[in-house]
Design a protein around this motif. Structure first.
Motif, PDB file in Angstrom:
ATOM      1  N   ILE A   3     -13.348  -0.860  -1.942  1.00 11.06           N
ATOM      2  CA  ILE A   3     -11.961  -1.593  -1.707  1.00 11.06           C
ATOM      3  C   ILE A   3     -11.449  -0.834  -2.932  1.00 11.06           C
ATOM      4  O   ILE A   3     -11.851  -0.285  -4.064  1.00 11.06           O
ATOM      5  CB  ILE A   3     -11.697  -2.734  -2.027  1.00 11.06           C
ATOM      6  CG1 ILE A   3     -11.916  -3.614  -2.948  1.00 11.06           C
ATOM      7  CG2 ILE A   3     -12.393  -3.526  -0.555  1.00 11.06           C
ATOM      8  CD1 ILE A   3     -11.797  -4.935  -2.898  1.00 11.06           C
ATOM      9  N   ASN A  61     -21.598  -2.727   1.853  1.00 13.85           N
ATOM     10  CA  ASN A  61     -20.823  -3.142   1.259  1.00 13.85           C
ATOM     11  C   ASN A  61     -19.670  -1.725   1.059  1.00 13.85           C
ATOM     12  O   ASN A  61     -19.851  -0.735   1.455  1.00 13.85           O
ATOM     13  CB  ASN A  61     -20.688  -3.085   0.000  1.00 13.85           C
ATOM     14  CG  ASN A  61     -21.181  -5.092   0.718  1.00 13.85           C
ATOM     15  OD1 ASN A  61     -20.887  -5.258   0.128  1.00 13.85           O
ATOM     16  ND2 ASN A  61     -22.312  -5.162  -0.986  1.00 13.85           N
ATOM     17  N   ARG A  87     -11.393   3.005  -6.841  1.00 10.32           N
ATOM     18  CA  ARG A  87     -12.201   2.346  -5.775  1.00 10.32           C
ATOM     19  C   ARG A  87     -12.962   1.874  -6.234  1.00 10.32           C
ATOM     20  O   ARG A  87     -13.906   2.250  -7.238  1.00 10.32           O
ATOM     21  CB  ARG A  87     -12.391   3.250  -4.004  1.00 10.32           C
ATOM     22  CG  ARG A  87     -11.173   3.263  -4.039  1.00 10.32           C
ATOM     23  CD  ARG A  87     -11.537   4.383  -2.266  1.00 10.32           C
ATOM     24  NE  ARG A  87      -9.915   4.103  -1.536  1.00 10.32           N
ATOM     25  CZ  ARG A  87      -9.216   3.108  -0.469  1.00 10.32           C
ATOM     26  NH1 ARG A  87     -10.213   2.397  -0.972  1.00 10.32           N
ATOM     27  NH2 ARG A  87      -8.731   3.654  -0.087  1.00 10.32           N
ATOM     28  N   GLY A 104      -5.385  -8.596   0.929  1.00 10.07           N
ATOM     29  CA  GLY A 104      -6.577  -8.045   1.301  1.00 10.07           C
ATOM     30  C   GLY A 104      -6.944  -9.091   2.324  1.00 10.07           C
ATOM     31  O   GLY A 104      -7.199  -9.885   2.040  1.00 10.07           O
ATOM     32  N   LYS A 105      -7.879  -8.461   3.146  1.00  8.84           N
ATOM     33  CA  LYS A 105      -8.115  -9.615   4.017  1.00  8.84           C
ATOM     34  C   LYS A 105      -8.906 -10.221   3.733  1.00  8.84           C
ATOM     35  O   LYS A 105      -9.763 -10.921   3.900  1.00  8.84           O
ATOM     36  CB  LYS A 105      -9.310  -8.502   5.709  1.00  8.84           C
ATOM     37  CG  LYS A 105     -10.160  -8.504   4.579  1.00  8.84           C
ATOM     38  CD  LYS A 105     -11.214  -7.058   6.313  1.00  8.84           C
ATOM     39  CE  LYS A 105     -12.353  -6.561   5.813  1.00  8.84           C
ATOM     40  NZ  LYS A 105     -13.187  -5.854   6.623  1.00  8.84           N
ATOM     41  N   ASP A 106     -10.333 -10.097   2.324  1.00  3.32           N
ATOM     42  CA  ASP A 106     -11.254 -10.838   1.765  1.00  3.32           C
ATOM     43  C   ASP A 106     -10.350 -11.545   0.355  1.00  3.32           C
ATOM     44  O   ASP A 106     -11.364 -11.500  -0.431  1.00  3.32           O
ATOM     45  CB  ASP A 106     -11.888  -9.828   1.122  1.00  3.32           C
ATOM     46  CG  ASP A 106     -12.738  -9.535   2.015  1.00  3.32           C
ATOM     47  OD1 ASP A 106     -13.092 -10.188   3.282  1.00  3.32           O
ATOM     48  OD2 ASP A 106     -13.311  -8.482   2.330  1.00  3.32           O
ATOM     49  N   LYS A 164      -6.568  -4.142  -5.979  1.00  4.65           N
ATOM     50  CA  LYS A 164      -6.555  -5.101  -4.617  1.00  4.65           C
ATOM     51  C   LYS A 164      -7.972  -5.949  -6.153  1.00  4.65           C
ATOM     52  O   LYS A 164      -7.463  -7.151  -5.408  1.00  4.65           O
ATOM     53  CB  LYS A 164      -7.524  -5.299  -4.026  1.00  4.65           C
ATOM     54  CG  LYS A 164      -6.589  -3.888  -2.527  1.00  4.65           C
ATOM     55  CD  LYS A 164      -6.958  -4.010  -0.961  1.00  4.65           C
ATOM     56  CE  LYS A 164      -5.802  -3.033  -0.476  1.00  4.65           C
ATOM     57  NZ  LYS A 164      -6.056  -2.926   0.887  1.00  4.65           N
ATOM     58  N   VAL A 208     -18.056  -8.573  -0.497  1.00  2.08           N
ATOM     59  CA  VAL A 208     -16.595  -8.243  -0.314  1.00  2.08           C
ATOM     60  C   VAL A 208     -16.741  -6.656   0.783  1.00  2.08           C
ATOM     61  O   VAL A 208     -17.156  -5.506   1.100  1.00  2.08           O
ATOM     62  CB  VAL A 208     -15.605  -7.631  -1.044  1.00  2.08           C
ATOM     63  CG1 VAL A 208     -15.020  -7.527  -0.867  1.00  2.08           C
ATOM     64  CG2 VAL A 208     -15.700  -9.414  -2.412  1.00  2.08           C
ATOM     65  N   SER A 209     -15.595  -6.784   1.750  1.00  3.30           N
ATOM     66  CA  SER A 209     -14.960  -5.701   2.397  1.00  3.30           C
ATOM     67  C   SER A 209     -16.168  -5.745   3.419  1.00  3.30           C
ATOM     68  O   SER A 209     -17.056  -4.417   3.710  1.00  3.30           O
ATOM     69  CB  SER A 209     -14.947  -4.525   2.357  1.00  3.30           C
ATOM     70  OG  SER A 209     -15.063  -3.505   2.775  1.00  3.30           O
TER      71      SER A 209
END
Length: 106
Positions: free
Chosen positions: A63, A60, A31, A15-17, A67, A37-38
């Motif tokens: 996620i 936050n 989750r 993912g993006k992080d 992940k 993060v996120s």
């Protein structure tokens, strides 16, 4: 027994992080909420009854648990976790262990 619980140090593997390390604040089924993060910005209305100020708030977001991976403190890398059954005093105890080293998760 869940393989990832509240208070664990985890690393984001997708993912993006990706690559960020943080502590699990909350587990919400499949989750998790990880500190730092996120992060997202949300507009919040003021609520004087609860003492909440209005404005843009950074929070936050959860996620998916797929992940993230547990951080092995010995190797400082992401590692998979397994469950090992240990018998003591006639009772069976479940212990989380790292797949790569076989050592208990602390």
């Amino acid at each position: 027994m869940n393989k990832i619980i509240k208070g664990d140090q985890v690393v984001v593997i997708a993912g993006k992080d990706k690559g960020k390390v943080g502590q699990v604040l909350q587990v919400l089924g499949d989750r998790v909420v990880v500190d730092g993060v996120s992060l997202v910005k949300r507009h919040q209305k003021p609520n004087p009854m609860r003492g909440v100020d209005g404005g843009v708030v950074v929070k936050n977001m959860p996620i998916h648990i797929a992940k993230i991976a547990l951080l092995n403190k010995d190797t400082q890398k992401a590692d998979r976790v397994g469950i090992k059954l240990i018998e003591s005093n006639g009772k069976i105890k479940r212990v989380r262990v790292f797949k790569s080293t076989g050592l208990d998760v602390v």
